[in-house]
Scaffold this motif. Structure first.
Motif: not given
Length: 338
Positions: A213-214, A217, A220-221, A224, A240-241, A244, A249
């Motif tokens: 998932l890294s 994420r 996504r960062h 955003s 993506l949200d 996820l 997790d």
């Protein structure tokens, strides 16, 4: 049907961006070979062949500097988008980037001091490790002050203001071209990261760890922070949200969750598909429905039925997601997975 293209980015986004130029110098520890290095040996003329270079110091002694530069580039790619030979960083991330670069710069200075302190010894070791070639190395050595000047880590940050028109000359034209293409550049960078993630982590897999998932994420960062660059960026953040939120997790990711992630990564590998699916969300499709539309299982693979007593067995038997060549055409069926 003509594929949607990334929207042109308005010049006004510059007020939300800070331009950054990274300036890292690393001593190559190489010198050009010359005919004198070969004595009386007959060599081909320069127009026919070049002589290449010789290493005057062990490249391993300098590897740390390339590693630190790579850390800085990864940091800037995570927060910004390539722009004018450097990066455009959203103002909201500026201080975070400055602090992280300062840490890398401090590490660079520390490693530089350590290397320079043992420079003479490093050269002696290199000569000793290459017996018979002492004259070749000795004739090209440089003093420690020269090496010091060729090792440096710095950056510059600045705001860009469009120039005023000067007569009939459109002096701001090149800048406008660079800005209007930011959306396409951003989606292209996303596609590159997704493609690497597909080949390294997702392709052909029936199970992945939560570490998979890294990169999602990270994307996504990045998206955003740059959501103002192109209208379809925010829908991709929402997509993506939604993805996820579906996956655990911790622990292995298999079955329906894995197939969903594989479909999402395949989508992100295709900039035009990203634009098309982002527009569908803008037009009213929910991120959850967008995820459902991405599912494509091989025709020989079993259908999965979430909520059935045989979920675990079905998940174990699920065929890996086969990434289509064109993700922009919404012809995929969930085959009962949803």
């Amino acid at each position: 049907m003509t594929s949607l293209q990334p929207a042109t980015t308005d010049i006004t986004v510059l007020k939300h961006l800070t331009a950054l130029r990274l300036d890292v110098n690393i001593w190559s520890a190489r010198k050009k070979l010359t005919p004198a290095d070969f004595g009386s040996l007959d060599l081909p003329p320069e127009k026919l062949a070049s002589l290449g270079s010789k290493k005057v110091c062990n490249p391993e002694d300098l590897r740390i500097f390339a590693t630190l530069k790579s850390r800085a580039v990864t940091l800037l790619d995570r927060h910004g988008v390539r722009f004018l030979g450097g990066w455009a960083i959203p103002e909201t991330a500026t201080q975070t980037v400055i602090d992280a670069l300062a840490t890398i710069a401090a590490d660079f200075r520390t490693e530089k001091d350590l290397f320079l302190a043992r420079y003479d010894e490093a050269i002696r070791q290199w000569v000793a490790n290459n017996p018979g070639w002492e004259p070749l190395i000795a004739g090209s050595l440089v003093d420690v002050d020269t090496v010091r000047a060729r090792l440096g880590f710095a950056w510059q940050m600045f705001k860009i203001v469009p120039p005023r028109k000067s007569g009939k000359a459109d002096v701001g034209g090149p800048l406008l071209d660079a800005v209007t293409g930011l959306g396409a550049t951003l989606f292209g960078e996303v596609a590159k990261v997704a493609d690497e993630a597909w080949h390294k982590t997702f392709a052909g897999k029936r199970e992945v760890s939560a570490k998979a998932l890294s990169p999602l994420r990270g994307l996504r960062h990045k998206l955003s922070g740059l959501s103002f660059v192109e209208p379809r960026v925010t829908p991709m953040v929402d997509l993506l949200d939604a993805a996820l939120l579906r996956v655990p997790d911790k622990g292995p990711i298999t079955g329906a969750d894995l197939v969903m992630l594989q479909g999402l990564v395949c989508l992100l590998r295709d900039p035009l598909a990203v634009v098309e699916h982002g527009q569908k969300i803008i037009d009213g499709q929910s991120p959850e429905d967008a995820l459902r539309s991405l599912l494509a299982l091989p025709s020989s693979g079993p259908a999965l039925n979430i909520g059935s007593p045989d979920d675990d067995a079905a998940d174990d038997d699920a065929a890996p997601f086969a990434c289509p060549a064109d993700m922009s055409t919404p012809q995929f069926d969930s085959l009962g997975l949803w």
